[in-house]
Design a protein around this motif. Sequence first.
Motif, PDB file in Angstrom:
ATOM      1  N   MET A   1       0.925  -1.352   0.106  1.00  0.00           N
ATOM      2  CA  MET A   1       0.283  -0.286   0.010  1.00  0.00           C
ATOM      3  C   MET A   1       0.745   1.254   0.046  1.00  0.00           C
ATOM      4  SD  MET A   1      -3.095   1.082   3.016  1.00  0.00           S
ATOM      5  CE  MET A   1      -1.932   1.035   4.070  1.00  0.00           C
ATOM      6  N   THR A   2       0.664   2.091  -0.968  1.00  0.00           N
ATOM      7  CA  THR A   2       1.485   3.118  -1.098  1.00  0.00           C
ATOM      8  C   THR A   2       0.742   4.525  -0.981  1.00  0.00           C
ATOM      9  OG1 THR A   2       1.510   3.373  -3.498  1.00  0.00           O
ATOM     10  CG2 THR A   2       3.355   2.119  -2.336  1.00  0.00           C
ATOM     11  N   ASP A   3       1.217   5.443  -0.302  1.00  0.00           N
ATOM     12  CA  ASP A   3       0.342   6.946  -0.113  1.00  0.00           C
ATOM     13  C   ASP A   3       1.341   7.864  -0.725  1.00  0.00           C
ATOM     14  OD1 ASP A   3      -1.154   9.026   0.728  1.00  0.00           O
ATOM     15  OD2 ASP A   3      -1.385   8.131   2.599  1.00  0.00           O
ATOM     16  N   THR A   4       1.071   8.833  -1.717  1.00  0.00           N
ATOM     17  CA  THR A   4       1.857   9.753  -2.094  1.00  0.00           C
ATOM     18  C   THR A   4       2.062  11.024  -1.376  1.00  0.00           C
ATOM     19  OG1 THR A   4       0.200  10.954  -3.343  1.00  0.00           O
ATOM     20  CG2 THR A   4       1.370   8.971  -4.555  1.00  0.00           C
ATOM     21  N   THR A   5       1.159  11.119  -0.371  1.00  0.00           N
ATOM     22  CA  THR A   5       1.418  12.384   0.465  1.00  0.00           C
ATOM     23  C   THR A   5       1.283  11.805   1.981  1.00  0.00           C
ATOM     24  OG1 THR A   5      -0.788  13.244   0.869  1.00  0.00           O
ATOM     25  CG2 THR A   5       0.340  13.777  -1.156  1.00  0.00           C
ATOM     26  N   THR A   6       1.489  12.731   2.808  1.00  0.00           N
ATOM     27  CA  THR A   6       1.327  12.533   4.407  1.00  0.00           C
ATOM     28  C   THR A   6       0.328  13.599   4.892  1.00  0.00           C
ATOM     29  OG1 THR A   6       3.262  13.897   4.990  1.00  0.00           O
ATOM     30  CG2 THR A   6       3.701  11.643   4.767  1.00  0.00           C
TER      31      THR A   6
ATOM     32  N   GLU B   1      -5.532  -7.598   1.967  1.00  0.00           N
ATOM     33  CA  GLU B   1      -5.300  -7.234   3.274  1.00  0.00           C
ATOM     34  C   GLU B   1      -5.212  -5.645   3.647  1.00  0.00           C
ATOM     35  OE1 GLU B   1      -5.053  -9.096   6.245  1.00  0.00           O
ATOM     36  OE2 GLU B   1      -5.915 -10.611   5.097  1.00  0.00           O
ATOM     37  N   ALA B   2      -4.697  -5.101   2.496  1.00  0.00           N
ATOM     38  CA  ALA B   2      -4.489  -3.569   2.794  1.00  0.00           C
ATOM     39  C   ALA B   2      -5.807  -2.771   2.807  1.00  0.00           C
ATOM     40  CB  ALA B   2      -3.536  -3.038   1.491  1.00  0.00           C
ATOM     41  N   ALA B   3      -6.756  -3.366   2.112  1.00  0.00           N
ATOM     42  CA  ALA B   3      -8.371  -2.635   1.997  1.00  0.00           C
ATOM     43  C   ALA B   3      -8.799  -2.967   3.467  1.00  0.00           C
ATOM     44  CB  ALA B   3      -9.007  -3.257   1.176  1.00  0.00           C
ATOM     45  N   LEU B   4      -8.798  -4.168   3.970  1.00  0.00           N
ATOM     46  CA  LEU B   4      -9.146  -4.769   5.190  1.00  0.00           C
ATOM     47  C   LEU B   4      -8.643  -3.840   6.368  1.00  0.00           C
ATOM     48  CD1 LEU B   4      -9.352  -8.420   4.923  1.00  0.00           C
ATOM     49  CD2 LEU B   4     -11.212  -6.884   5.560  1.00  0.00           C
ATOM     50  N   ALA B   5      -7.327  -3.767   6.321  1.00  0.00           N
ATOM     51  CA  ALA B   5      -6.513  -2.758   7.364  1.00  0.00           C
ATOM     52  C   ALA B   5      -6.943  -1.556   7.384  1.00  0.00           C
ATOM     53  CB  ALA B   5      -5.317  -3.010   6.869  1.00  0.00           C
ATOM     54  N   LEU B   6      -7.327  -0.785   6.196  1.00  0.00           N
ATOM     55  CA  LEU B   6      -7.662   0.425   6.112  1.00  0.00           C
ATOM     56  C   LEU B   6      -8.895   0.778   6.872  1.00  0.00           C
ATOM     57  CD1 LEU B   6      -7.216   3.553   5.197  1.00  0.00           C
ATOM     58  CD2 LEU B   6      -8.175   2.757   2.949  1.00  0.00           C
TER      59      LEU B   6
END
Length: 240
Positions: free
Chosen positions: A1-6, A109-114
């Motif tokens: 899972m990547t996020d381009t901003t904080t 798992e990434a979607a579930l974790a979010l």
Amino acid sequence: MTDTTTAGRMSGEPSSAGLRLALFDLDHTLIPLDSDYAWGQFTVSLGWRDAESHTRANDAFYEQYKAGTLDIAEYIRFATGALREHGMARAHAAHQRFMQEVIRPAMSEAALALLRAHQAAGDEVVIVTATNEFVTRPIAQAFGVDELIAIDLERDPQGEPTGEIRGVPSFREGKVARVEQWLSARGFSWASVAHSTFYSDSINDLPLLEKVHEPVATNPDARLQAIALERGWRILNLFE
């Protein structure tokens, strides 16, 4: 899972700070496929629809959706054809297979974790989708989300779909209206929401993305990604 901003990450503030909404589109946002399209193709595999004609029409509707030109009422008549021809009892049994063979393997798992992170933070989690409630209710339940805003199907006295939409379709601007109805039924309004986040992949969801406090372009299509970059919106990729 990547996020381009904080910027604009979940604050984790308790629910006592006011109603906090975490709204999620479903198709290509929480799952890497279009559940409506996949269900249609699944009915083809069951022999319920002619493969060539159904796939041709399904592909055409999907291209219209991506282009933002879909006639949602026309599409629902098409998409509910198998339900109307084979009845809800057979359709529910088929949908159980659809969940096991198509949907559950696509749940990451990434979607579930979010989702779990928002729930743990005390946010009210709602899936808001332009796919009909027959297809999506079991998917929302599999994700552990009780609140679903989807296209409601008009039913006859026997509970069978008529092919028409009941009420406002949760599509484009209709998603804003349906969330407003959902809030009003619980004694809230947009003004009384302390914080709202909406995750979506699609340019079709621009009206709701522009309405919330924190729009998150999630696995965005090219047009939405361009807008997100221009406006400094958070961009999240769940499926990398």
